[in-house]
Design a protein around this motif. Structure first.
Motif, PDB file in Angstrom:
ATOM      1  N   SER A 155      -1.801  17.405   4.408  1.00 52.97           N
ATOM      2  CA  SER A 155      -2.145  17.605   5.973  1.00 52.97           C
ATOM      3  C   SER A 155      -2.490  16.442   6.327  1.00 52.97           C
ATOM      4  CB  SER A 155      -2.968  18.771   6.100  1.00 52.97           C
ATOM      5  OG  SER A 155      -4.171  18.504   5.754  1.00 52.97           O
ATOM      6  N   GLU A 156      -3.721  15.751   5.645  1.00 53.16           N
ATOM      7  CA  GLU A 156      -4.303  14.295   6.114  1.00 53.16           C
ATOM      8  C   GLU A 156      -3.326  13.337   6.296  1.00 53.16           C
ATOM      9  OE1 GLU A 156      -8.302  12.644   4.139  1.00 53.16           O
ATOM     10  OE2 GLU A 156      -7.870  14.730   3.706  1.00 53.16           O
ATOM     11  N   LEU A 157      -2.244  13.200   5.227  1.00 50.68           N
ATOM     12  CA  LEU A 157      -1.336  12.096   5.119  1.00 50.68           C
ATOM     13  C   LEU A 157      -0.234  12.638   6.348  1.00 50.68           C
ATOM     14  CD1 LEU A 157       0.201   9.870   4.305  1.00 50.68           C
ATOM     15  CD2 LEU A 157       1.195  10.975   2.740  1.00 50.68           C
ATOM     16  N   GLY A 158      -0.167  13.627   6.756  1.00 54.31           N
ATOM     17  CA  GLY A 158       0.877  14.169   7.739  1.00 54.31           C
ATOM     18  C   GLY A 158       0.367  13.862   8.819  1.00 54.31           C
ATOM     19  N   GLY A 159      -0.755  14.151   9.317  1.00 54.05           N
ATOM     20  CA  GLY A 159      -1.634  13.947  10.407  1.00 54.05           C
ATOM     21  C   GLY A 159      -1.539  12.215  10.620  1.00 54.05           C
ATOM     22  N   LYS A 160      -1.624  11.580   9.617  1.00 55.11           N
ATOM     23  CA  LYS A 160      -1.829   9.978   9.877  1.00 55.11           C
ATOM     24  C   LYS A 160      -0.453   9.553  10.174  1.00 55.11           C
ATOM     25  CE  LYS A 160      -5.370   8.051   6.853  1.00 55.11           C
ATOM     26  NZ  LYS A 160      -6.200   7.246   7.912  1.00 55.11           N
ATOM     27  N   LEU A 161       0.640  10.096   9.690  1.00 55.90           N
ATOM     28  CA  LEU A 161       2.183   9.766   9.915  1.00 55.90           C
ATOM     29  C   LEU A 161       2.434  10.054  11.420  1.00 55.90           C
ATOM     30  CD1 LEU A 161       4.045  11.158   6.797  1.00 55.90           C
ATOM     31  CD2 LEU A 161       3.919   8.577   7.381  1.00 55.90           C
ATOM     32  N   MET A 162       2.102  11.367  11.755  1.00 57.70           N
ATOM     33  CA  MET A 162       2.374  11.674  13.213  1.00 57.70           C
ATOM     34  C   MET A 162       1.672  10.925  14.122  1.00 57.70           C
ATOM     35  SD  MET A 162       4.536  13.974  12.291  1.00 57.70           S
ATOM     36  CE  MET A 162       5.031  14.863  13.665  1.00 57.70           C
ATOM     37  N   ALA A 163       0.425  10.585  14.018  1.00 59.59           N
ATOM     38  CA  ALA A 163      -0.352  10.041  14.742  1.00 59.59           C
ATOM     39  C   ALA A 163      -0.369   8.518  14.720  1.00 59.59           C
ATOM     40  CB  ALA A 163      -2.013  10.293  14.366  1.00 59.59           C
ATOM     41  N   GLU A 164      -0.037   7.681  13.815  1.00 63.12           N
ATOM     42  CA  GLU A 164      -0.081   6.450  13.671  1.00 63.12           C
ATOM     43  C   GLU A 164       1.309   5.830  13.668  1.00 63.12           C
ATOM     44  OE1 GLU A 164      -2.839   4.969  10.751  1.00 63.12           O
ATOM     45  OE2 GLU A 164      -4.226   6.289  11.054  1.00 63.12           O
TER      46      GLU A 164
ATOM     47  N   VAL B 171       0.785  -1.203  -0.050  1.00 64.96           N
ATOM     48  CA  VAL B 171      -0.133   0.010  -0.141  1.00 64.96           C
ATOM     49  C   VAL B 171       0.863   1.281  -0.115  1.00 64.96           C
ATOM     50  CG1 VAL B 171      -1.781   1.188   1.021  1.00 64.96           C
ATOM     51  CG2 VAL B 171      -2.024  -1.167   1.201  1.00 64.96           C
ATOM     52  N   ILE B 172       0.540   2.044  -1.060  1.00 64.88           N
ATOM     53  CA  ILE B 172       1.497   3.348  -1.056  1.00 64.88           C
ATOM     54  C   ILE B 172       0.488   4.480  -0.701  1.00 64.88           C
ATOM     55  CG2 ILE B 172       2.905   4.576  -2.828  1.00 64.88           C
ATOM     56  CD1 ILE B 172       3.199   2.292  -4.309  1.00 64.88           C
ATOM     57  N   TYR B 173       0.991   5.342   0.087  1.00 62.28           N
ATOM     58  CA  TYR B 173       0.221   6.605   0.353  1.00 62.28           C
ATOM     59  C   TYR B 173       1.214   7.655  -0.058  1.00 62.28           C
ATOM     60  CZ  TYR B 173      -3.203   5.017   4.241  1.00 62.28           C
ATOM     61  OH  TYR B 173      -4.182   4.345   4.741  1.00 62.28           O
ATOM     62  N   THR B 174       0.367   8.429  -0.959  1.00 63.69           N
ATOM     63  CA  THR B 174       1.028   9.721  -1.430  1.00 63.69           C
ATOM     64  C   THR B 174       0.380  10.932  -1.424  1.00 63.69           C
ATOM     65  OG1 THR B 174       1.868  10.529  -3.611  1.00 63.69           O
ATOM     66  CG2 THR B 174      -0.045   9.094  -3.810  1.00 63.69           C
ATOM     67  N   ASN B 175       1.031  12.217  -1.113  1.00 65.58           N
ATOM     68  CA  ASN B 175       0.316  13.376  -1.292  1.00 65.58           C
ATOM     69  C   ASN B 175       0.469  14.002  -2.637  1.00 65.58           C
ATOM     70  OD1 ASN B 175       3.022  13.807  -1.139  1.00 65.58           O
ATOM     71  ND2 ASN B 175       2.571  15.928  -0.231  1.00 65.58           N
ATOM     72  N   GLY B 176       0.737  13.090  -3.485  1.00 65.99           N
ATOM     73  CA  GLY B 176       1.346  13.825  -4.710  1.00 65.99           C
ATOM     74  C   GLY B 176       0.053  13.931  -5.629  1.00 65.99           C
ATOM     75  N   ASP B 177       0.208  15.096  -6.679  1.00 65.20           N
ATOM     76  CA  ASP B 177      -0.847  15.090  -7.455  1.00 65.20           C
ATOM     77  C   ASP B 177      -1.158  14.132  -8.230  1.00 65.20           C
ATOM     78  OD1 ASP B 177      -1.630  18.198  -7.080  1.00 65.20           O
ATOM     79  OD2 ASP B 177       0.634  18.239  -7.181  1.00 65.20           O
TER      80      ASP B 177
END
Lengths: 539, 328
Positions: B68-77, B34-40
């Motif tokens: 910000s969503e991905l950033g939030g997930k990284l910091m929280a999880e 699973v790849i999470y990306t903030n890329g366009d």
């Protein structure tokens, strides 16, 4: 009512355990988390949340726009119900009103927002036709429009249903006695409906207050509680404890609303006998209400029309040549078809299991003497009060480390619990109307309790069961508030995918997916109607 | 009555079959990276086509999230995140690593132009610029802007769209430009006027402004430079302007989350494919040279390229977010 059989307990205990595990405990955890800080348990989260000017503004905004929505929706819903029940407007028009008004229920709320942008935005269809911007749609106005569309069907159903219990003979009598229009209207229509109208107001308020889809699409900079909660939980600097506190704050109006609903219930009264009475002809009334309902319907449908236009032209609004290109692209993208399959799967299983659970719960409450069965009513009351977003958030907090995280199961459970109240009440209503001695008769004839349920009770409630199934299915298909915190890459659903596509401004895909949901729901509805008809003709 | 029972039974049977199908499909998806990306979109497409070409088709799942969503997930999880592989703004990866030590080292033997930590490899850089819809500009009789300060002028009221730094990293690019050019004090005034002009067109997504400008909802926007270049090339009435305050840029990088050995190995292989094979296509859309031997075309060379004088971190972002909030 039969004595308590082991079989009843076998059903009762898992049902209760389910709600304990997926309603009571998560909400308990949510509550505890809202008091948890780095320095132990105290009110710091609440103090922080309630001293955050931005959040206070958003609460104020939510209250403001939801109240106005509730007023407008109640008035419109009443007028439409009045047009259907108390006028002599052309009959087919009445049918069109009754069906047309319910169409928004078949779509996720996030779609309305986009439909509004594409209808009333600077380049929207309606803007083009009129030649200028009618209203500024980002923020308050857009929210108001979206919320009214969202809450109108539910409010209409409620009021329309109550109209059935009003005896129209009184209207005629009141006229004959020489009452003026206002006095007659007040005594024969408003007075018996006061409770329902209050109920419609509360319902519209709570639905708007807790919806996430509409502000996510058309909210602009007008912040409301739902978007704030989302930002605090999934923003760049997430704070789960603050989120929990906001969620608890969000519960407050809902709790008040339910209390008010219960109080209003007492104001309702039903006439014992009522029959079909033809109303006296009144041209002015009929034309007036015909126009109003026609206008409401027209606005609603024209907003949705864009959904059917935009994805089928090459580059809306610049190049309006008809094309199937976007349609084909969407279906060629395996990603989107996988998401659609996920949604279908979740909706079907939610409907199957949800119907079983709600039906079992209703059977236990209405047709057995199991101890503590009224706890099921308490459960229904709770599920009615808790907004989807709050429920989803409490699952996130409780199950984050567990193996349930990121599964389809947690999404279905969230849906089943979130939408429990209505199907449960449907079943309860149907079951309580049945002859109370069937179980005893069954027992005398040598059937066990379960056999009676299967052979007698169930066949007699098939029509209700189908209705419950369709309610669960449609709602699971369109909800976004409930599942927004629970979906992952592998369990992504159509409604949450729409929110993602917004990121790239891919409106063609957004409308395509909305159409998929819409068509799916229509098919399920039609199938359910068909089965219901077949059942009723067999009798 | 028999028919009813039939319907009921078939419903139950359907449910059971679906439940079984669900279990099996769940397992199948579990085998994918699973790849999470903030890329366009362009970035996601480039990565996907590189992975497909390298034979990884159907072996990965690409999920786009807001920065910000991905950033939030990284910091929280932390490493409990669903993703096995992440592509994200480098400052967020650095902060998440400090907090959770969640990434493994990657090294692909490529020569990056600038130094970077061992746990990530840069894949693209974003540059910001102003863009205008020339037709709307003409309609409203407005002059062509040359700086961000121009957009804060009263005549642009209601006609400007910018991304919100609270939700989008693209939003950070112009806040950096304003602070570096005007300082905190004058910058605050400029930003205040700019936000006032933006009104309802403050976008939570970095791609929001270009959409608004393309649709003619507004006359001017601030966003990623390459988006305007692409829009102009496709024949739309769009023009891009490099603001005199400077074109700042943000780097996005790929990092592998520590998971079980097998997953991490596969994810690392995919990360290598992304850094090597996807660069060519990425460079087309994000024309900033990151590795030795890369060149970009003249049209994509921003006129006023600038570097921020402090290292970018989540803490600095927080400061700049507060600066932005104060101007609201």
């Amino acid at each position: 009512m039969p004595n308590v059989k082991p079989a009843m307990r076998v059903i009762y205990i898992p049902v209760l355990a389910l709600f304990a595990a997926f309603l009571v405990v998560p909400l308990g955890i949510l509550f505890v988390r809202s008091f948890q800080t780095s320095e132990g348990f105290n009110f710091a989260n609440y103090l922080a949340v309630l001293s955050d000017q931005e959040l206070l503004t958003s609460i104020g905004n939510s209250v403001k726009v939801s109240s106005l929505t509730a007023v407008i929706t109640t008035i419109l819903a009443f007028m439409l119900a009045y047009a259907v029940n108390c006028t002599r407007i052309y009959r087919p028009l009445k049918t069109v009103i009754k069906t047309g008004i319910l169409l928004p229920m078949l779509l996720p709320t996030i779609t309305y927002g986009f439909a509004i942008i594409y209808s009333f935005g600077n380049q929207g269809i309606i803007t083009k036709i009129v030649g200028r911007n009618l209203v500024e749609i980002y923020g308050f106005n857009g929210l108001l429009m979206g919320y009214v569309m969202y809450t109108l069907p539910a409010a209409f159903l409620l009021i329309n249903n109550s109209f059935k219990y009003i005896d129209k003979k009184y209207i005629v009598v009141s006229k004959l006695m020489g009452d003026g229009t206002i006095r007659s209207f007040k005594n024969t229509i408003i007075r018996p409906l006061v409770g329902t109208l209050g109920g419609a107001f509360v319902l519209s308020f709570i639905l708007s207050f807790t919806d996430f889809g509409i502000p996510a699409s058309v909210g602009g900079t007008y912040s409301v509680v739902a978007t704030q909660l989302y930002q605090v939980m999934l923003g760049s600097i997430p704070n789960f404890n603050h989120g929990a506190a906001i969620a608890v704050v969000m519960l407050v109006p809902a709790v008040f609303g339910v209390l008010l609903l219960n109080y209003l219930e007492k104001l309702n009264f039903h006439y014992d006998k009522f029959g079909e009475t033809e109303l006296m002809p009144h041209k002015g009334r009929d034309i007036g209400f015909g126009l109003v309902s026609g206008a409401v319907l027209f606005v609603m449908l024209s907003v949705f029309a864009v959904m059917f236009v935009a994805p089928f032209v090459s580059s809306y609004p610049y190049d309006l040549t008809f094309t199937f290109k976007h349609f084909i692209d969407t279906f060629e993208s395996s990603d989107l078809t996988a998401v659609y399959k996920n949604s279908l799967f979740v909706a079907l299983l939610t409907a199957v299991f949800g119907t079983c659970i709600a039906f079992s719960a209703a059977v236990l409450n209405v047709r057995t003497a199991v101890k503590g069965k009224s706890s099921l009513d308490a459960v229904a009351m709770m599920t009615n009060t808790v907004p989807g977003m709050v429920l989803g958030l409490s699952y996130l907090l409780l199950f984050n480390g567990s193996s349930l995280k990121g599964t389809f199961a947690i999404i279905m459970l969230c849906n089943i619990v979130h939408f429990f109240t209505t199907p449960y009440l449907m079943a309860k209503n149907a079951l309580s109307k049945m002859n109370p001695t069937w179980e005893t008769t069954g027992e005398l004839l040598g059937d066990s309790w379960l056999q009676t349920i299967r052979r007698v009770i169930l066949p007699n409630s098939v029509s209700t069961v189908i209705e419950m199934f369709s309610y669960y299915f449609v709602n699971a298909m369109v909800t976004i508030s409930g599942i927004i915190f629970l979906v992952t890459a592998q369990t992504s659903l159509v409604a949450s995918k729409i929110k993602e596509l917004q990121h790239f401004g891919k409106f063609n895909e957004i409308f395509m997916l909305s159409l998929l949901i819409f068509v799916t729901n229509i098919i399920v509805k039609l199938l359910c109607d068909y089965f219901q008809k077949r059942v009723s003709t067999q009798r | 009555m028999k028919k009813i029972k039939g319907i009921w039974l078939s419903l139950v049977a359907l449910g059971v079959v679906l439940a079984l199908a669900g279990c099996s499909s769940g397992e199948a998806a579990g085998g994918k990276v699973v790849i999470y990306t903030n890329g366009d979109e362009a970035a996601s497409d480039a990565m996907a086509s590189a992975l497909d070409a390298a034979g990884y088709e159907d072996k990965y799942m690409l999920q786009s999230l807001g920065t910000s969503e991905l950033g939030g997930k990284l910091m929280a999880e932390g490493d409990k995140i669903e993703a096995d592989l992440v592509t994200m703004s480098s400052y967020f990866i650095e902060s998440a690593q400090q907090e959770h030590e969640m990434f493994t080292d990657v090294s692909f033997g490529t020569e990056a132009l600038e130094q970077h930590p061992a746990y990530y490899a840069p894949i693209l850089a974003n540059t910001g610029a102003i863009f205008v819809n020339t037709e709307v500009l003409k309609d409203k009789g407005l002059p062509m802007p040359t700086s961000l300060k121009d957009l804060a002028k009263p005549e642009f009221k209601g006609l400007v769209s910018i991304p919100n730094i609270m939700a989008s990293s693209t939003g950070w690019l112009f806040v950096q430009a304003i602070i570096s050019e005007y300082g905190e004090e004058e910058g605050q005034t400029v930003l205040q006027d700019l936000i006032a002009n933006t009104g309802p067109h403050l976008e939570s997504s970095g791609s929001g402004p270009i959409k608004k400008v393309q649709a003619g909802e507004v006359a001017v926007g601030f966003g990623l430079r390459y988006q305007a270049v692409v829009a102009k090339e496709s024949g739309l009435p769009i023009e891009y302007v490099d603001p005199t305050e400077g074109n700042f840029s943000l780097t996005e990088a790929v990092a592998v989350v520590k998971k079980d050995e097998e997953t991490t190995k596969l994810a690392t292989e995919m990360a290598a494919v992304i850094t090597k094979d996807a660069r060519e296509e990425l460079l087309e859309h994000y024309p900033v040279a990151l590795y030795e031997g890369e060149t970009v075309s003249a049209v994509n060379q921003p006129t006023h390229s600038k570097q921020f004088d402090q290292p970018l971190t989540v803490e600095l972002l927080q400061q700049h977010q507060d600066f932005f909030k104060a101007a609201n």
